[in-house]
Every structure is written in structure tokens, then in C-alpha cells.
Design an enzyme around this catalytic site. Structure first.
Site, PDB file in Angstrom:
ATOM      1  N   GLY A   1       2.352   4.692   3.788  1.00  0.00           N
ATOM      2  CA  GLY A   1       3.176   3.752   3.018  1.00  0.00           C
ATOM      3  C   GLY A   1       4.042   4.460   1.995  1.00  0.00           C
ATOM      4  O   GLY A   1       5.222   4.125   1.804  1.00  0.00           O
TER       5      GLY A   1
ATOM      6  N   GLY B   1       0.809  -1.226   0.000  1.00  0.00           N
ATOM      7  CA  GLY B   1       0.000   0.000   0.000  1.00  0.00           C
ATOM      8  C   GLY B   1       0.834   1.263   0.000  1.00  0.00           C
ATOM      9  O   GLY B   1       0.780   2.070   0.922  1.00  0.00           O
TER      10      GLY B   1
ATOM     11  N   GLY C   1      -0.286   8.177   1.325  1.00  0.00           N
ATOM     12  CA  GLY C   1      -0.265   8.182   2.791  1.00  0.00           C
ATOM     13  C   GLY C   1       1.011   7.656   3.424  1.00  0.00           C
ATOM     14  O   GLY C   1       2.125   7.876   2.937  1.00  0.00           O
TER      15      GLY C   1
ATOM     16  N   TYR D   1     -13.249  -2.455  10.554  1.00  0.00           N
ATOM     17  CA  TYR D   1     -11.888  -1.903  10.428  1.00  0.00           C
ATOM     18  C   TYR D   1     -11.121  -2.076  11.742  1.00  0.00           C
ATOM     19  O   TYR D   1     -10.000  -2.575  11.760  1.00  0.00           O
ATOM     20  CB  TYR D   1     -11.961  -0.422  10.041  1.00  0.00           C
ATOM     21  CG  TYR D   1     -10.622   0.294  10.112  1.00  0.00           C
ATOM     22  CD1 TYR D   1      -9.687   0.169   9.084  1.00  0.00           C
ATOM     23  CD2 TYR D   1     -10.286   1.094  11.209  1.00  0.00           C
ATOM     24  CE1 TYR D   1      -8.460   0.825   9.142  1.00  0.00           C
ATOM     25  CE2 TYR D   1      -9.056   1.745  11.276  1.00  0.00           C
ATOM     26  CZ  TYR D   1      -8.147   1.608  10.244  1.00  0.00           C
ATOM     27  OH  TYR D   1      -6.931   2.254  10.318  1.00  0.00           O
TER      28      TYR D   1
HETATM   29  P1  NDP Z   1      -4.107   5.415   2.646  1.00  0.00           P
HETATM   30  O1  NDP Z   1      -5.516   5.207   2.231  1.00  0.00           O
HETATM   31  O2  NDP Z   1      -3.409   6.678   2.250  1.00  0.00           O
HETATM   32  O3  NDP Z   1      -3.198   4.209   2.168  1.00  0.00           O
HETATM   33  C1  NDP Z   1      -3.662   2.906   2.107  1.00  0.00           C
HETATM   34  C2  NDP Z   1      -2.898   2.157   1.060  1.00  0.00           C
HETATM   35  O4  NDP Z   1      -3.379   0.819   1.022  1.00  0.00           O
HETATM   36  C3  NDP Z   1      -3.078   2.724  -0.351  1.00  0.00           C
HETATM   37  O5  NDP Z   1      -1.846   2.623  -1.032  1.00  0.00           O
HETATM   38  C4  NDP Z   1      -4.090   1.767  -0.965  1.00  0.00           C
HETATM   39  O6  NDP Z   1      -3.990   1.623  -2.362  1.00  0.00           O
HETATM   40  C5  NDP Z   1      -3.633   0.474  -0.317  1.00  0.00           C
HETATM   41  N1  NDP Z   1      -4.621  -0.590  -0.462  1.00  0.00           N
HETATM   42  C6  NDP Z   1      -5.904  -0.587  -0.049  1.00  0.00           C
HETATM   43  N2  NDP Z   1      -6.499  -1.738  -0.407  1.00  0.00           N
HETATM   44  C7  NDP Z   1      -5.567  -2.486  -1.056  1.00  0.00           C
HETATM   45  C8  NDP Z   1      -5.576  -3.762  -1.666  1.00  0.00           C
HETATM   46  N3  NDP Z   1      -6.674  -4.530  -1.713  1.00  0.00           N
HETATM   47  N4  NDP Z   1      -4.441  -4.198  -2.236  1.00  0.00           N
HETATM   48  C9  NDP Z   1      -3.319  -3.451  -2.224  1.00  0.00           C
HETATM   49  N5  NDP Z   1      -3.242  -2.252  -1.670  1.00  0.00           N
HETATM   50  C10 NDP Z   1      -4.367  -1.760  -1.094  1.00  0.00           C
HETATM   51  O7  NDP Z   1      -4.124   5.263   4.237  1.00  0.00           O
HETATM   52  P2  NDP Z   1      -3.022   5.527   5.388  1.00  0.00           P
HETATM   53  O8  NDP Z   1      -1.720   5.851   4.798  1.00  0.00           O
HETATM   54  O9  NDP Z   1      -3.652   6.457   6.335  1.00  0.00           O
HETATM   55  O10 NDP Z   1      -2.976   4.115   6.084  1.00  0.00           O
HETATM   56  C11 NDP Z   1      -1.871   3.253   6.043  1.00  0.00           C
HETATM   57  C12 NDP Z   1      -1.819   2.398   7.289  1.00  0.00           C
HETATM   58  O11 NDP Z   1      -1.680   3.223   8.433  1.00  0.00           O
HETATM   59  C13 NDP Z   1      -3.073   1.555   7.537  1.00  0.00           C
HETATM   60  O12 NDP Z   1      -2.674   0.281   7.986  1.00  0.00           O
HETATM   61  C14 NDP Z   1      -3.804   2.296   8.642  1.00  0.00           C
HETATM   62  O13 NDP Z   1      -4.582   1.431   9.414  1.00  0.00           O
HETATM   63  C15 NDP Z   1      -2.622   2.837   9.412  1.00  0.00           C
HETATM   64  N6  NDP Z   1      -2.920   3.983  10.254  1.00  0.00           N
HETATM   65  C16 NDP Z   1      -3.385   5.166   9.713  1.00  0.00           C
HETATM   66  C17 NDP Z   1      -3.675   6.217  10.550  1.00  0.00           C
HETATM   67  C18 NDP Z   1      -4.196   7.496  10.032  1.00  0.00           C
HETATM   68  O14 NDP Z   1      -4.525   8.355  10.862  1.00  0.00           O
HETATM   69  N7  NDP Z   1      -4.293   7.723   8.736  1.00  0.00           N
HETATM   70  C19 NDP Z   1      -3.460   6.119  11.995  1.00  0.00           C
HETATM   71  C20 NDP Z   1      -2.948   4.856  12.429  1.00  0.00           C
HETATM   72  C21 NDP Z   1      -2.685   3.849  11.584  1.00  0.00           C
HETATM   73  P3  NDP Z   1      -5.031   2.311  -3.423  1.00  0.00           P
HETATM   74  O15 NDP Z   1      -4.441   3.650  -3.718  1.00  0.00           O
HETATM   75  O16 NDP Z   1      -4.984   1.398  -4.587  1.00  0.00           O
HETATM   76  O17 NDP Z   1      -6.364   2.385  -2.745  1.00  0.00           O
END
Ligand code: NDP
Length: 316
Positions: free
Chosen positions: A15, A9, A13, A187
Site C-alpha cells: 500500500g 493500509g 508494504g 486469512y
Molecule cells: P503490510 O502488513 O505491510 O501492510 C498492511 C497494511 O494494512 C498496513 O498499513 C497496516 O497498518 C494496515 N492495516 C492492518 N489492519 C488495519 C486496520 N484495522 N485498519 C487500517 N489499516 C490496517 O502487508 P502487505 O503490504 O504485505 O499487504 C498488503 C496487501 O497485499 C494485503 O491485502 C495482502 O493480503 C496483499 N498481499 C500481500 C502479499 C505479500 O506477499 N506480502 C502477497 C499477496 C497479496 P498498520 O501499520 O497500522 O498495521
């Protein structure tokens, strides 16, 4: 050879910025994502050094795709130093569950089951790596933990006795505890499973393999696309609220940097740890090992989760 890390991912964000930070530190980043053109664009926009990454397809919602990804990664001929399980979906407004190709509720399938399978398969690669310091990092979140302020807002996560998993987790079952579908809880439940998985991996494999298993809560990254499926008002209000009221807001750059530190820095080589930051919004905020939620530290539940998940992904 540069140390190699797989991050799931990375199109946006946390990642994406973790990938940028590690590539800048000289790591080779395998960006595992489901939208290749979006990834190419994002990597270009952030000027991620071209020699330090490759993009590989994975749809974490599909067990078949996870298995294919592992094959493709092995074909690259790189030894694996670290794996970061980061990808997630959050679908707070959903009233009816979506299903993965395998028939499972989609947020649990993507956030937990896909990563559970990936971690188990790549364990072999981490074991075989010549690096003395190999790590597997799974993103957690404050909302997994009802003992913390951020985790108190209902609906709270609750895996129950994993009755839903035990019954096969397919129609008409939608939740791990077998109860009524609730998208926000789905979630949070998946994030409890993420933390439990890290702890079980530590318990089962740290001593015999030397691999470091950790999780982290990088802070509230309130402006990532994770919230894209929420009400537009929420998307405006939430970052403001986290910046000005709770002080929990963390930028995407800083969150990515924190992931990179947990992957690469010597002080984060403590297996079984869940890292968190005090003074979350401040760059100099100190990290500490935080106690996870009662369910996420429940060993019996961890073992059940492991057993059922292994069946659901076809490992047992
Ligand atoms: P984003 O939505 O920015 O990033 C999520 C990523 O996951 C995107 O690259 C998305 O790709 C990818 N993704 C989703 N579904 C799939 C799939 N089926 N196969 C492959 N890739 C997939 O969210 P965040 O950066 O905020 O979240 C990242 C992590 O951080 C998560 O685990 C979240 O739980 C955790 N987190 C986030 C917080 C926050 O406040 N934002 C706080 C604490 C933890 P695509 O572009 O294709 O959708």
C-alpha cells in the site's frame, strides 16, 4: 483537479509503495490508515510529494470507523476516481480468535467485512465522479487459490456454505464456514471473500455504472510487515526461499508499481479481471488475466457471501 485515489493500509508494504507510485504520477492519494504518526513518518521517509496526499483515519476492523471515514472523505470535497482495498492483517500464530468491536473474528472483519462496507458506501462516490475511467481494486493473493502451487499448502481456504456467516458470525462462531478456529485459514478465507466481492461488484454494477472492478496478485512480497506476527525464523527464511527457490519474490516497490498500473494504466481497464504476473520476480514479467480459484468463481457462493456480508455490516 488531480485524480483522487483512496488506498487503505498505506503505512507499510504494498500500500505504501502503491501510494508513492500514484503520487509520483500526479494522483492525489488519500491514505486511509489507523496509525497517523507512523504514516506521516513513512511518507516523509519515501519523499512522497506533499501536495499529492492527505492522511485520514480508518480502522477497518470497526464498522463504525469505516462509516466515519466515508463522512470525512466526503468533507474533503474531492471526487473519487479510484479505490484500492489493500489493508490486511495476518495472524498465523494465533490460537484463539481476536474479536472486532462488532464481535466478529478480527482477520475476516478487517480484511473482508471492513472493505465490503467501504466499497459499498464509496460506490456512490465513484458513480458520481465525472471521470470517465473509475476503478475499484481489491488485493488478492495466490494463497486464495488451491489450484496454484502457492495455494496448495494447508490449511486451504474453504468458505463451505458460509454457515458461520449465516448464523451471525459472533461468539462462539469464529470462521466463515462455522468450523473450528484456524488463524491461517481465516486469512485465506478472507482473501477468497475479497476476490468474490470484486466479482460480485463486477456482476452487479459494471454494466450500469461503467466502473472497472479488478483484483490482482502482485507476487510474493515476502519481506513486508504482513509477516511480522510469524516466527522470527520464518521472517528470515521466507524471503530467502521465495527469492532463491520458488523465484516468486517481488520487491515492495515493484508490487506497489503493479497496483498503481492496475489503478491507472489503460491496459488494465478490464472489469472482472484478476491480474497476475508471469516471471513474477522480473520487472519485465508480463501481466495476464488469471483464472481465480473454484470457490472464488462460484457464482452461487458469491451471491450468498454478498447477502450475508451485507447483513453483517448493516447494509441489509
Ligand atoms: P503490510 O502488513 O505491510 O501492510 C498492511 C497494511 O494494512 C498496513 O498499513 C497496516 O497498518 C494496515 N492495516 C492492518 N489492519 C488495519 C486496520 N484495522 N485498519 C487500517 N489499516 C490496517 O502487508 P502487505 O503490504 O504485505 O499487504 C498488503 C496487501 O497485499 C494485503 O491485502 C495482502 O493480503 C496483499 N498481499 C500481500 C502479499 C505479500 O506477499 N506480502 C502477497 C499477496 C497479496 P498498520 O501499520 O497500522 O498495521
Amino acid at each position: 483537479q488531480k485524480p483522487t485515489v483512496i488506498i487503505t493500509g498505506t503505512t507499510s508494504g504494498v500500500g505504501l509503495y502503491a501510494a508513492k507510485s500514484l503520487a509520483q504520477r500526479g494522483w492525489f492519494v488519500v491514505m486511509a490508515c489507523r496509525d497517523i504518526p507512523k504514516m506521516e513518518q513513512a511518507a516523509k521517509e519515501l519523499n512522497i510529494p506533499r501536495d499529492n496526499y492527505s492522511i485520514e483515519f480508518i480502522d477497518l476492523g470497526s464498522l463504525d470507523s469505516v462509516r466515519r471515514f466515508v463522512k470525512n472523505f466526503r468533507a474533503l470535497g474531492r471526487s473519487l476516481t479510484a479505490l484500492v482495498c489493500n489493508a490486511a492483517i495476518y495472524l498465523p500464530l494465533l490460537k484463539e480468535p481476536l474479536r472486532s468491536p462488532d464481535g466478529y473474528e478480527l482477520s475476516m472483519a478487517t480484511n473482508h467485512l471492513g472493505h465490503f462496507l467501504l466499497s459499498n458506501l464509496l460506490l456512490e462516490d465513484l458513480k458520481n465522479s465525472p471521470s470517465p475511467d473509475r476503478r475499484l481494486v481489491i488485493l488478492g493473493t495466490v494463497t486464495h487459490n488451491p489450484d496454484e502451487l502457492g495455494g496448495k499448502i494447508p490449511p486451504r481456504p474453504d468458505l463451505g456454505d458460509l454457515e458461520g456467516f449465516a448464523k451471525g458470525f459472533k461468539e462462539p462462531i469464529t470462521m466463515a464456514d462455522g468450523k473450528k478456529f484456524e488463524s491461517v485459514k481465516a486469512y485465506k478465507d478472507s482473501k477468497v471473500c475479497n476476490v468474490l466481492t470484486m466479482r460480485e461488484l463486477h456482476k452487479r454494477y459494471h454494466e450500469s455504472t461503467g466502473i472497472t472492478f479488478t483484483s490482482l496478485y502482485p507476487g510474493c512480497v515476502a519481506d513486508t510487515p504482513l509477516f511480522r506476527n510469524h516466527y522470527p525464523f520464518f521472517q528470515q527464511f521466507f524471503p530467502w526461499f521465495q527469492k532463491n527457490i520458488t523465484g516468486g519474490y517481488v520487491s515492495q516497490e515493484l508490487a506497489g508499481e503493479r497496483v498503481a498500473m492496475v489503478v491507472a494504466d489503460p491496459q488494465y481497464r478490464q472489469s472482472g479481471a484478476y491480474w497476475s504476473w508471469g516471471n513474477r520476480q522480473k520487472k519485465e514479467g508480463k501481466s495476464f488475466v488469471q483464472r481465480v480459484s473454484p470457490q472464488a468463481r462460484d457464482e452461487e457462493r458469491g451471491e450468498k457471501m454478498w447477502e450475508y456480508s451485507a447483513k453483517l455490516v448493516g447494509l441489509a
